[in-house]
Design a protein around this motif. Structure first.
Motif, short mmCIF file in Angstrom:
data_model
loop_
_atom_site.label_atom_id
_atom_site.label_comp_id
_atom_site.label_asym_id
_atom_site.label_seq_id
_atom_site.Cartn_x
_atom_site.Cartn_y
_atom_site.Cartn_z
N LYS A 223 0.95 -1.42 0.20
CA LYS A 223 0.29 0.05 -0.12
C LYS A 223 1.06 1.54 0.20
N VAL A 224 1.88 1.66 0.83
CA VAL A 224 3.25 2.26 0.74
C VAL A 224 3.97 2.50 -1.02
N GLU A 225 3.96 1.74 -1.09
CA GLU A 225 4.21 1.33 -2.39
C GLU A 225 3.45 1.94 -3.48
N GLY A 226 2.31 1.78 -3.17
CA GLY A 226 1.58 2.25 -4.11
C GLY A 226 1.08 1.25 -5.26
N LYS A 227 2.16 -0.46 -5.05
CA LYS A 227 2.20 -1.36 -6.02
C LYS A 227 1.13 -2.21 -5.45
N LYS A 228 0.89 -3.40 -6.62
CA LYS A 228 0.39 -4.81 -6.18
C LYS A 228 1.45 -5.79 -6.09
N PRO A 229 1.20 -6.62 -5.42
CA PRO A 229 2.22 -7.68 -5.08
C PRO A 229 2.34 -8.27 -6.79
N SER A 230 3.24 -8.50 -6.51
CA SER A 230 4.25 -9.49 -7.83
C SER A 230 3.32 -10.71 -8.13
N PHE A 231 3.10 -11.35 -6.71
CA PHE A 231 2.41 -12.99 -7.24
C PHE A 231 0.95 -12.96 -7.54
N LEU A 232 0.73 -11.44 -7.89
CA LEU A 232 -1.01 -11.09 -8.09
C LEU A 232 -0.55 -11.25 -9.67
N LYS A 233 0.48 -10.80 -10.48
CA LYS A 233 0.72 -11.50 -11.38
C LYS A 233 1.13 -12.75 -12.02
N ASP A 234 1.97 -13.08 -10.98
CA ASP A 234 2.28 -14.84 -11.49
C ASP A 234 2.85 -15.28 -10.36
N ILE A 235 2.27 -16.56 -9.53
CA ILE A 235 2.03 -16.74 -8.11
C ILE A 235 3.80 -17.86 -8.40
N GLN A 236 4.75 -17.39 -9.34
CA GLN A 236 6.71 -18.18 -8.95
C GLN A 236 7.24 -17.11 -8.15
N PHE A 237 6.45 -16.28 -8.17
CA PHE A 237 7.48 -14.66 -7.25
C PHE A 237 6.68 -14.68 -5.58
N LEU A 238 6.12 -16.06 -5.62
CA LEU A 238 5.86 -16.39 -4.26
C LEU A 238 7.04 -16.76 -3.78
N LEU A 239 7.93 -17.81 -4.35
CA LEU A 239 9.22 -18.17 -4.16
C LEU A 239 10.46 -17.17 -4.49
N ILE A 240 9.84 -16.62 -5.55
CA ILE A 240 11.00 -14.98 -5.82
C ILE A 240 11.58 -14.44 -4.91
N GLY A 241 10.03 -13.70 -3.57
CA GLY A 241 11.10 -12.75 -2.52
C GLY A 241 11.92 -13.42 -2.02
N PRO A 242 12.22 -14.68 -1.50
CA PRO A 242 13.10 -14.95 -0.71
C PRO A 242 14.70 -14.61 -1.46
N ALA A 243 14.40 -14.87 -2.44
CA ALA A 243 15.77 -15.32 -3.66
C ALA A 243 15.91 -14.02 -4.08
N TRP A 244 14.61 -13.19 -4.37
CA TRP A 244 15.13 -11.73 -4.72
C TRP A 244 16.12 -11.22 -2.76
N LEU A 245 15.89 -11.72 -1.81
CA LEU A 245 16.83 -10.83 -0.38
C LEU A 245 17.39 -11.29 0.12
N MET A 246 18.17 -12.97 -0.99
CA MET A 246 19.32 -13.80 -0.72
C MET A 246 19.67 -12.94 -2.04
N HIS A 247 19.49 -12.93 -3.06
CA HIS A 247 20.45 -12.03 -3.89
C HIS A 247 21.24 -11.08 -3.31
N PHE A 248 20.90 -10.01 -2.68
CA PHE A 248 21.41 -9.17 -1.92
C PHE A 248 22.36 -8.82 -1.33
N ILE A 249 22.24 -9.98 0.02
CA ILE A 249 22.92 -11.08 0.56
C ILE A 249 24.46 -11.52 -0.58
#
Length: 159
Positions: free
Chosen positions: A125-151
């Protein structure tokens, strides 16, 4: 461009706001942990008969984590190693929750799941954009990988 780079970039498009990113650093790992806990709560006699009776890690969560890791391997072997370590950490934390015995694992996991998702939706809501998984369910698994890639980037490890 590799598929993992495309997915991480697309996921990152709806995660630009600092507040939303901070919320994701807290809530995404908690959601992952809570899902592991919910799956670990499923009676696992069949798994224990194969992996050993009394083995606290012989449960459906371990089986599902292996399948999830196979998905990550198809995207990036280095990231899959980090996600495997995080998955093992989640299994360990689940055992700590079970040993604490202050509430059933499924109940603790459900509360964490609910609170973390409320946080996630507030962040979007703060971002003003819908969660990615609403477009593609695989983004539920990409979220943790996205954080890991920053590490990985911070540590100078190619992913």
């Amino acid at each position: 461009m590799r598929k993992i780079d495309l997915l991480l970039n697309e996921y990152g498009e709806s995660h630009q706001d600092v507040t939303n990113k901070t919320i994701h650093w807290i809530c995404v790992p908690l959601i992952f942990l809570s899902v592991v806990g919910l799956i670990a709560s499923i009676p696992s006699q069949a798994v224990q008969s194969v992996l050993g009776w009394g083995n606290p890690y012989a449960n459906w969560a371990g089986v599902v984590l292996v399948l999830v890791l196979l998905y990550y391997v198809t995207l990036s072997i280095p990231l899959s190693i980090g996600m495997a370590l995080f998955g093992l950490l989640c299994l360990f934390v689940i055992q700590l929750i079970v040993r604490a015995d202050f509430a059933p694992l499924w109940m603790v996991s459900l509360v964490i799941f609910f609170v973390a998702w409320v946080g996630q939706f507030y962040g979007h809501k703060v971002e003003g954009k819908k969660p990615s998984f609403l477009k593609d369910i695989q983004f539920l698994l990409i979220g943790p990988a996205w954080l890991m890639h920053f590490i990985y980037k911070r540590l100078g490890i190619p992913y």
